[in-house]
Design an enzyme around this catalytic site. Structure first.
Site, PDB file in Angstrom:
ATOM      1  N   LYS A 182     -26.194  21.048  43.313  1.00 26.22           N
ATOM      2  CA  LYS A 182     -27.492  21.833  43.234  1.00 26.22           C
ATOM      3  C   LYS A 182     -28.332  21.014  41.785  1.00 26.22           C
ATOM      4  O   LYS A 182     -27.731  21.199  40.684  1.00 26.22           O
ATOM      5  CB  LYS A 182     -27.578  23.096  42.842  1.00 26.22           C
ATOM      6  CG  LYS A 182     -28.947  23.819  43.099  1.00 26.22           C
ATOM      7  CD  LYS A 182     -28.895  25.087  42.411  1.00 26.22           C
ATOM      8  CE  LYS A 182     -29.613  25.175  41.102  1.00 26.22           C
ATOM      9  NZ  LYS A 182     -30.768  24.638  40.666  1.00 26.22           N
ATOM     10  N   GLY A 227     -25.119  23.573  31.590  1.00 21.91           N
ATOM     11  CA  GLY A 227     -26.575  24.244  31.535  1.00 21.91           C
ATOM     12  C   GLY A 227     -26.391  25.361  30.329  1.00 21.91           C
ATOM     13  O   GLY A 227     -25.636  24.978  29.441  1.00 21.91           O
ATOM     14  N   SER A 228     -27.025  26.279  30.113  1.00 20.48           N
ATOM     15  CA  SER A 228     -27.049  27.070  29.126  1.00 20.48           C
ATOM     16  C   SER A 228     -25.905  27.957  28.869  1.00 20.48           C
ATOM     17  O   SER A 228     -25.375  28.299  30.124  1.00 20.48           O
ATOM     18  CB  SER A 228     -28.204  28.003  29.005  1.00 20.48           C
ATOM     19  OG  SER A 228     -28.223  28.853  30.102  1.00 20.48           O
ATOM     20  N   THR A 229     -25.549  28.365  27.703  1.00 21.29           N
ATOM     21  CA  THR A 229     -24.330  29.309  27.374  1.00 21.29           C
ATOM     22  C   THR A 229     -24.403  30.769  28.279  1.00 21.29           C
ATOM     23  O   THR A 229     -23.624  31.273  28.974  1.00 21.29           O
ATOM     24  CB  THR A 229     -24.161  29.601  26.294  1.00 21.29           C
ATOM     25  OG1 THR A 229     -23.768  28.300  25.516  1.00 21.29           O
ATOM     26  CG2 THR A 229     -22.837  30.563  25.801  1.00 21.29           C
ATOM     27  N   GLY A 279     -23.755  29.871  31.844  1.00 21.93           N
ATOM     28  CA  GLY A 279     -22.575  29.916  31.978  1.00 21.93           C
ATOM     29  C   GLY A 279     -21.328  30.993  31.898  1.00 21.93           C
ATOM     30  O   GLY A 279     -20.631  31.065  32.446  1.00 21.93           O
ATOM     31  N   GLU A 322     -19.970  23.198  30.682  1.00 21.99           N
ATOM     32  CA  GLU A 322     -20.390  22.332  29.645  1.00 21.99           C
ATOM     33  C   GLU A 322     -21.734  22.896  29.210  1.00 21.99           C
ATOM     34  O   GLU A 322     -22.692  23.171  30.031  1.00 21.99           O
ATOM     35  CB  GLU A 322     -20.854  20.987  30.138  1.00 21.99           C
ATOM     36  CG  GLU A 322     -19.634  19.994  30.834  1.00 21.99           C
ATOM     37  CD  GLU A 322     -18.862  19.708  29.675  1.00 21.99           C
ATOM     38  OE1 GLU A 322     -19.208  19.812  28.548  1.00 21.99           O
ATOM     39  OE2 GLU A 322     -17.868  19.088  29.950  1.00 21.99           O
ATOM     40  N   CYS A 349     -28.074  18.550  24.683  1.00 23.68           N
ATOM     41  CA  CYS A 349     -27.073  19.524  24.548  1.00 23.68           C
ATOM     42  C   CYS A 349     -26.325  19.235  23.238  1.00 23.68           C
ATOM     43  O   CYS A 349     -26.096  20.329  22.320  1.00 23.68           O
ATOM     44  CB  CYS A 349     -25.997  19.816  25.853  1.00 23.68           C
ATOM     45  SG  CYS A 349     -25.215  18.423  26.024  1.00 23.68           S
ATOM     46  N   GLU A 359     -29.706  27.577  19.741  1.00 25.91           N
ATOM     47  CA  GLU A 359     -30.281  26.181  20.149  1.00 25.91           C
ATOM     48  C   GLU A 359     -31.653  26.207  20.769  1.00 25.91           C
ATOM     49  O   GLU A 359     -32.001  27.114  21.461  1.00 25.91           O
ATOM     50  CB  GLU A 359     -29.254  25.924  21.615  1.00 25.91           C
ATOM     51  CG  GLU A 359     -29.540  24.567  22.116  1.00 25.91           C
ATOM     52  CD  GLU A 359     -28.804  24.350  23.205  1.00 25.91           C
ATOM     53  OE1 GLU A 359     -28.535  25.274  24.092  1.00 25.91           O
ATOM     54  OE2 GLU A 359     -28.170  23.290  23.415  1.00 25.91           O
TER      55      GLU A 359
HETATM   56  P1  NAD Z   1     -29.835  26.652  32.786  1.00 20.56           P
HETATM   57  O1  NAD Z   1     -28.748  27.160  32.339  1.00 20.56           O
HETATM   58  O2  NAD Z   1     -31.096  27.566  32.850  1.00 20.56           O
HETATM   59  O3  NAD Z   1     -29.833  25.922  34.186  1.00 20.56           O
HETATM   60  C1  NAD Z   1     -28.898  24.957  34.434  1.00 20.56           C
HETATM   61  C2  NAD Z   1     -28.614  24.944  35.970  1.00 20.56           C
HETATM   62  O4  NAD Z   1     -28.007  26.090  36.426  1.00 20.56           O
HETATM   63  C3  NAD Z   1     -29.766  24.511  36.755  1.00 20.56           C
HETATM   64  O5  NAD Z   1     -29.667  23.782  37.789  1.00 20.56           O
HETATM   65  C4  NAD Z   1     -30.199  25.925  37.161  1.00 20.56           C
HETATM   66  O6  NAD Z   1     -31.239  26.194  38.167  1.00 20.56           O
HETATM   67  C5  NAD Z   1     -28.864  26.704  37.276  1.00 20.56           C
HETATM   68  N1  NAD Z   1     -28.679  28.010  37.281  1.00 20.56           N
HETATM   69  C6  NAD Z   1     -29.481  28.777  36.538  1.00 20.56           C
HETATM   70  N2  NAD Z   1     -29.129  30.265  36.508  1.00 20.56           N
HETATM   71  C7  NAD Z   1     -28.111  30.234  37.649  1.00 20.56           C
HETATM   72  C8  NAD Z   1     -27.171  31.515  37.922  1.00 20.56           C
HETATM   73  N3  NAD Z   1     -27.303  32.643  37.727  1.00 20.56           N
HETATM   74  N4  NAD Z   1     -26.247  30.821  38.865  1.00 20.56           N
HETATM   75  C9  NAD Z   1     -25.884  29.522  39.268  1.00 20.56           C
HETATM   76  N5  NAD Z   1     -26.860  28.591  38.925  1.00 20.56           N
HETATM   77  C10 NAD Z   1     -27.862  29.004  38.021  1.00 20.56           C
HETATM   78  O7  NAD Z   1     -30.105  25.383  31.595  1.00 20.56           O
HETATM   79  P2  NAD Z   1     -31.082  24.494  31.657  1.00 20.56           P
HETATM   80  O8  NAD Z   1     -32.360  25.113  31.127  1.00 20.56           O
HETATM   81  O9  NAD Z   1     -31.424  23.615  32.898  1.00 20.56           O
HETATM   82  O10 NAD Z   1     -30.433  23.320  30.769  1.00 20.56           O
HETATM   83  C11 NAD Z   1     -30.515  23.362  29.374  1.00 20.56           C
HETATM   84  C12 NAD Z   1     -29.219  23.878  28.828  1.00 20.56           C
HETATM   85  O11 NAD Z   1     -28.106  23.112  29.251  1.00 20.56           O
HETATM   86  C13 NAD Z   1     -29.089  23.766  27.404  1.00 20.56           C
HETATM   87  O12 NAD Z   1     -28.379  24.913  26.985  1.00 20.56           O
HETATM   88  C14 NAD Z   1     -28.407  22.669  27.223  1.00 20.56           C
HETATM   89  O13 NAD Z   1     -27.360  22.687  25.760  1.00 20.56           O
HETATM   90  C15 NAD Z   1     -27.367  22.675  28.295  1.00 20.56           C
HETATM   91  N6  NAD Z   1     -26.814  21.208  28.515  1.00 20.56           N
HETATM   92  C16 NAD Z   1     -25.408  21.252  28.139  1.00 20.56           C
HETATM   93  C17 NAD Z   1     -24.966  19.922  28.824  1.00 20.56           C
HETATM   94  C18 NAD Z   1     -23.389  19.809  28.279  1.00 20.56           C
HETATM   95  O14 NAD Z   1     -22.970  18.577  28.647  1.00 20.56           O
HETATM   96  N7  NAD Z   1     -22.615  20.558  27.323  1.00 20.56           N
HETATM   97  C19 NAD Z   1     -25.628  18.849  28.721  1.00 20.56           C
HETATM   98  C20 NAD Z   1     -26.920  19.035  29.144  1.00 20.56           C
HETATM   99  C21 NAD Z   1     -27.563  20.295  29.147  1.00 20.56           C
END
Ligand code: NAD
Ligand code: MN
Length: 828
Positions: free
Chosen positions: A191, A244-246, A249, A266, A300, A397
């Site tokens: 996704k 994605g975000s903590t 996660g 991650e 990130c 962050e």
């Molecule tokens: P996000 O957590 O909002 O979304 C990430 C992904 O998860 C998206 O595809 C989103 O649609 C999906 N998602 C959201 N809620 C969900 C749920 N409840 N269940 C399943 N999937 C869900 O993050 P974002 O705003 O897209 O990205 C920014 C964040 O990602 C920042 O916190 C950044 O630090 C982190 N990030 C980490 C890394 C790493 O490798 N550690 C790399 C890039 C980004």
């Protein structure tokens, strides 16, 4: 404008990359469908969402919004495909992956343009960084597909993998996820993020071009609440890989708890960028530009906290401000632009909110004098000084082009400030003194450390976090383990429920020690064993014929025997149900004390591996001196025969030898990414590990968990076998006489689930291992989400602890360590 004027102002004109090809590609295809079984299908709910160009605010494309029904279809397709793809020879998978890499290169320009249009990031970055790295990942992992049989013996693919990625590096995150998954023979449902689907859809076309077998890769666009959650909860998905975000996660950790799904996360970061006073400040300034203004700070591992040695702070800030005045912001397709657009209006608002909070909290904000374009989502590069370390902008962050600067005086202070965060993703260290830089790097709690450089990535070098930045690694060989399972585990179809002391399990051992003469132990031989006379004679006062309640072992905390806080004891029964002893009933307070002691002993990790090896040998020696007594204790507590018990003790001794051997041989590697320099991939101790031992094999289970962890420098808090704790408590004297420093091994007896819960919730515990019933595993995984600690649980499956394949080896060492990659570029 006259030529003279141009010389005066040194203004750039626009240098736009043409959008035509990208826009035409979109126009021909939209509205886009979902990619399932290598074909485009309409979403079940017939809904579409709009993707917008963040640099103009104008609609760009309509993409399908999948629902849980579509997720179901895609997972089915992936499951069917797995039946054959999982068995496809490595060479065949390598051929497909090689073809994918070639096709990425062939379509590089289109991909770069689409990525810039959809995300708002500059074409310079998509063209020179994102897309080349995507191709590099597929080449690199095509190699691991080819080598899997030789290099990953005993491992099998996980199955159907659900992958969820963010919007900041849309195609690169896809590559980080898909390449290792394919290499190891898994099939995928991916996704993309809500705002950035287009390059994933172009990637789907490439899957058709290379004629990847249908169902191996499926791509579902749509909303998180529909697609993301359905994928996470789907019962036929074997692993979730999330970036994605903590916060999200954490919710995924909770949603998958107890499901047996493998999980890698991650997450976010607040990475320090540390500048010592001997650093070359002009290089530092360019480093800062790459650290926090690269990709508009939506990275990130962005170096978002600038930590400066106090005596150079003013000079550095002045240079930085001068540089910021010359940064250029604008349309992502302009080749002369440094900073593009923020991905969405929502993200822009969030950045504004946090910047306002910073001002309110009293920090000093500075922005360049120029203004941003009025159309699209733009935010200027922003620098905060006079920031105190506990404030919002220093801790949260921001995920935008916002840098917060703080100062330190000594290297000690720099390390403390750097580690003063919940996160641990990356760090940069700047100094012209290589001794200082290499001394600091290992002390920073972060998965990647860049020396005199920043934001370097390569497929060969693992990437991933410590602490609330998540767990698991992507990239490098270590990234492969996220996509495999031990083959024996896959084969163990029968759910062997834990049966205490069922001697039958032992009988089926196939890897237990051969060639050790057990004859002497076959009978109920009393004493007479030479080793017994060497020391600890006092313990031998116990006589099996007279099971009396003669001793109640206390808890073992900080190298001392400590009475349990509760003041209660619990009975230990023999196989006939007679009371043979009592142990302390540990509680929350005891666990807290034990964790504190384990923390205080963290220096254990810094000592020489040779010393840890020596101590493990010494434990083995002291155990061996009392093997007869330990065997009798096993017989007394379980239904094991005398021979089984003797075998268990011998295997435990051998296991101690194994980890004494590993202590100075599990060393890490040197990567050679395409740069002048090297990357040191070092396995580091995880920290404090909580452990709930299996009920069966009361001695061997205990040793099998404790030995690898302490060999790697971890300190541990152990809950012994609940039914047969005396084999662990009998080890107190063994530990005391083997030079194990206080606090390295702490033992708390009592109720496994109550004590595990406290450990799993504890913020100062870095990882929790649990070998017990499924419900307990689920509780541990749920509770671990608090500080996102790593977990390793058995899901109620029984391991044959006597079998070397299952009971020892690199799996245990990997769980005991985390890999840190230290990047060391060289050359003048
Ligand atoms: P996000 O957590 O909002 O979304 C990430 C992904 O998860 C998206 O595809 C989103 O649609 C999906 N998602 C959201 N809620 C969900 C749920 N409840 N269940 C399943 N999937 C869900 O993050 P974002 O705003 O897209 O990205 C920014 C964040 O990602 C920042 O916190 C950044 O630090 C982190 N990030 C980490 C890394 C790493 O490798 N550690 C790399 C890039 C980004
Ligand atoms: Mn978009």
């Amino acid at each position: 404008m006259s030529i003279l004027n141009i010389f005066d102002t040194m203004e750039y004109g626009p240098a736009p990359e043409a959008a035509n090809a990208g826009l035409a590609w979109i126009a021909e295809r939209q509205p886009f469908g979902l990619f399932i079984n290598n074909t485009w299908v309409k979403p079940a709910g017939k809904q579409y969402i709009e993707s917008v160009n963040p640099a103009t605010g104008k609609p760009l494309a309509r993409v399908a919004a999948a629902t849980s029904e579509d997720v179901d279809r895609a997972v089915k397709a992936a499951r069917t495909a797995f039946e054959s793809w999982g068995k496809t020879p490595g060479h065949v998978r390598a051929r497909y992956m090689y073809a994918i890499a070639r096709h990425i290169q062939k379509h590089a320009r289109l991909l770069a343009v689409l990525e810039s249009l959809d995300n708002g990031k500059t074409i310079r970055e998509t063209r020179d960084i994102d897309i080349p790295l995507v191709a590099r990942h597929f080449y690199y992992y095509a190699g691991w597909a080819q080598l899997m049989e030789q290099e990953m013996p005993g491992f099998a693919p996980v199955g159907v993998v659900g992958q969820i990625i963010p919007w900041n590096f849309p195609l690169l995150m896809l590559a980080w996820k898909i390449a290792p998954a394919l290499a190891m023979g898994n099939t995928v449902v991916l996704k993309p993020a809500r705002y950035t689907s287009l390059t994933a859809l172009k990637f789907a076309e490439i899957m058709q071009e290379v004629r990847l077998p249908p169902g191996v890769i499926n791509i579902l666009t749509g909303e998180a609440s529909q697609v993301g959650e359905a994928l996470v909860r789907h019962p036929d998905v074997n692993k979730i890989a999330f970036t994605g975000s903590t916060d999200v996660g954490r919710s995924i950790r909770r949603a998958t708890a107890g499901s047996g799904k493998k999980l890698s996360l991650e997450l976010g970061g607040k990475s320090p960028f540390i500048v010592f006073d001997d650093a070359d400040l002009d290089s530092v300034v360019e480093g800062v530009v790459d650290a926090i203004w690269f990709n508009q700070g939506q990275v990130c591992c962005a170096g978002s906290r600038l930590l400066m040695q106090e005596n150079i702070a003013n000079r550095l800030i002045a240079k930085l401000r001068a540089r910021m005045e010359h940064l250029r912001i604008g349309d992502s397709l302009d080749k002369a632009v440094d900073i593009g657009a923020i991905v969405s209006p929502g993200q822009l608002k969030e950045i504004q909110r946090l910047v306002e909070a910073g001002v309110e909290e009293g920090a000093e904000m500075w922005q360049p004098s120029w203004t941003c374009p009025t159309e699209g989502n733009f935010f200027p590069p922003t620098l905060f000084t006079n920031v105190s370390p506990a404030t919002t902008i220093a801790q949260v962050e921001i995920f935008g082009p916002v840098l917060v600067a703080m100062t330190f005086r000594t290297p000690e202070e720099a390390v403390a400030l750097a580690n003063n965060t919940r996160y641990g993703l990356a760090a940069s260290v700047w100094s012209d003194n290589i001794n200082l830089a290499l001394d600091i790097a290992p002390r920073i709690k972060a998965g990647s450390v860049w020396i005199n450089s920043t934001n370097l990535f390569d497929a060969s070098s693992g990437f991933g976090g410590y602490r609330e930045s998540g767990f698991g690694r992507e990239g490098g060989k270590e990234g492969l383990y996220e996509y495999v399972r031990p083959a024996w585990e896959v084969k163990a179809t029968v759910d062997l429920h834990i049966a205490v002391g069922s001697g039958k399990g032992a009988a089926s051992s196939n890897g237990s020690i051969k060639g050790v003469n057990m004859a002497a132990h076959d009978e109920e031989v009393e004493d007479g064993h030479e080793g017994d006379k060497r020391e600890n004679g006092g313990m031998n006062a116990y006589h099996p014929a007279l099971p009396g309640i003669d001793r109640t072992p206390k808890l073992f905390i900080g190298g001392k025997q400590a009475r349990s806080d509760s003041g209660y004891s619990r009975d230990v029964l023999d196989r006939q149900g007679h009371v043979i002893g009592q142990v302390g009933e540990g509680n929350r307070k005891d666990i807290r004390n034990a964790v504190e002691a384990a923390h205080a002993a963290s220096g254990w990790a810094n000592g020489a591996a040779h010393t840890r090896a020596q101590i493990l040998y010494y434990i083995a020696e002291n155990l061996s001196a009392r093997e007869d007594e330990f065997a009798r204790r096993i017989v007394q507590q379980t239904s094991a025969s005398r021979a089984d018990a003797a075998n268990e003790v011998q295997t435990a001794i051998s296991r101690l030898f194994s980890y004494a051997a590993w202590a100075d041989k599990y060393e890490g590697v040197v990567h050679r990414p395409p740069m002048r320099g090297a990357v040191l991939a070092l396995p580091e101790a995880t920290g404090v590990i909580g452990m709930a031992c299996p009920d069966e094999y009361p001695l061997l289970g205990f040793i099998s968990l404790v030995a690898p962890a302490i060999a790697m420098g971890d300190t541990v808090v152990v809950i012994p076998s609940m039914q047969a704790p005396l084999s662990a408590t009998d080890c107190y004297q063994v530990l005391e006489t083997s030079d194990v420093p206080s606090g390295v091994v702490n033992i708390v007896t009592g109720d496994r689930d109550t004590l595990s819960q406290v450990l799993a919730e504890h913020d100062d515990v870095d990882s929790m291992w649990y070998f017990g019933p499924l419900e307990g595993c689920q509780r541990v995984e749920l509770a671990s989400a608090g500080n996102m600690k790593r977990t390793w649980v058995s899901y109620g499956h029984r391991r044959d602890w006597l079998d070397t394949l299952q009971g020892e080896g690199q799996e245990f060492l990997r769980e005991s360590t985390q890999v840190k990659n230290i990047w060391i570029p060289y050359g003048e």
